[in-house]
Design an enzyme around this catalytic site. Sequence first.
Site, PDB file in Angstrom:
ATOM      1  N   GLU A  21      -5.876  -7.206   5.663  1.00 34.55           N
ATOM      2  CA  GLU A  21      -5.275  -8.256   4.851  1.00 34.55           C
ATOM      3  C   GLU A  21      -5.361  -9.614   5.526  1.00 34.55           C
ATOM      4  O   GLU A  21      -4.621 -10.540   5.188  1.00 34.55           O
ATOM      5  CB  GLU A  21      -3.806  -7.916   4.558  1.00 34.55           C
ATOM      6  N   ASN A  23       0.823  -1.211   0.000  1.00 43.42           N
ATOM      7  CA  ASN A  23       0.000   0.000   0.000  1.00 43.42           C
ATOM      8  C   ASN A  23       0.857   1.262   0.000  1.00 43.42           C
ATOM      9  O   ASN A  23       0.566   2.228  -0.715  1.00 43.42           O
ATOM     10  CB  ASN A  23      -0.925  -0.002   1.215  1.00 43.42           C
ATOM     11  N   ASP A  56      -5.784  -3.086  -3.172  1.00 39.48           N
ATOM     12  CA  ASP A  56      -7.122  -3.611  -3.473  1.00 39.48           C
ATOM     13  C   ASP A  56      -7.061  -4.678  -4.562  1.00 39.48           C
ATOM     14  O   ASP A  56      -7.786  -5.680  -4.511  1.00 39.48           O
ATOM     15  CB  ASP A  56      -8.047  -2.479  -3.920  1.00 39.48           C
TER      16      ASP A  56
END
Length: 327
Positions: A244, A209, A218
């Site tokens: 996650e 990320n 995503d």
Amino acid sequence: MTTHKPSHRIPAQEVDADPPAPVAVSGIAANAALPTILDNLDALVYVADFETHEMLYMNAYWQNNNLGDYWAGKKCWQVLQNADGPCSFCTNHLLIDSSGNATGIHVWEFQNKVDKRWYQCRDQAIRWTDGRLVRLEIATDITERKNMEVALQAAQQAAEKASLQDELTLLNNRRALFQFGELIIKQARRSQTPVAAIMFDLDHFKHINDTYGHEAGDAVLREVGTMLRSRVRGSDVAARIGGEEFALLLPDTQQNQALELAELLRQALHALKIPHKHTELRPTASFGIAMLADDDGRLEALLSRADEAMYLSKTKGRDNVSLYPQF
């Protein structure tokens, strides 16, 4: 709207006798003025002989709504259902008792197979203007209401599904995991069968990320969801429980079988190559496995042990599978 197959017949001596007093239909006496009154109803109204099923009357609604002109002398099932004989859903047997006496109004809903529209039908056995026993049906078109009911039901089902589904991965969400998990445990107690839990957490997901953006994260989560859905049984519960982190509940599964599945999933993650802009993302995960214990009262205890095993995998360098020690 219906066609008619009577289950009872009027005794011959009753037919020959003087007709009884008119039976009230929604407060309207069955007399010579009845056809005129029925012509003014905003509903399909027909009358058919109770014995022969011959159509005796069709109100103005029939012609006004282009439903056809020719009905006189035909059987009700020919006119209304375009059928060759009495219909299986005929309600005549509900309109009179074993002695041939009218039992009152029967209300039901029906989709006509000819015009595909829905009707609320009010059926009643009455004496017609000539004294014979007939079936009177008043059928109100409720198609718009039915369509709304179907749409609302679909919306409710979609809302219920959404409340139990993770929108991004299309897996079960945390709520679904616990709702279905409690049922799995109850069934396992009854059948005396094992239940395994697998927890896994994507390794270094924050780095993905932070380096490539949440869009990349995503994309990874979606691919993991697709991979997971393709590799579990219909009886298993696969869920994204936050960020996650993922969990699987495996009914009727031994520890060695859970270990085998976890290893297959770990290898499947290795095989994922997720393109993102000018790079290729290759996720890995740390897995933990625990088995349902005899003294587990609720799902939390099982998941907690699987979580401990998962963190053991992380301390061993990530990208591996660990078992929680059995008792």
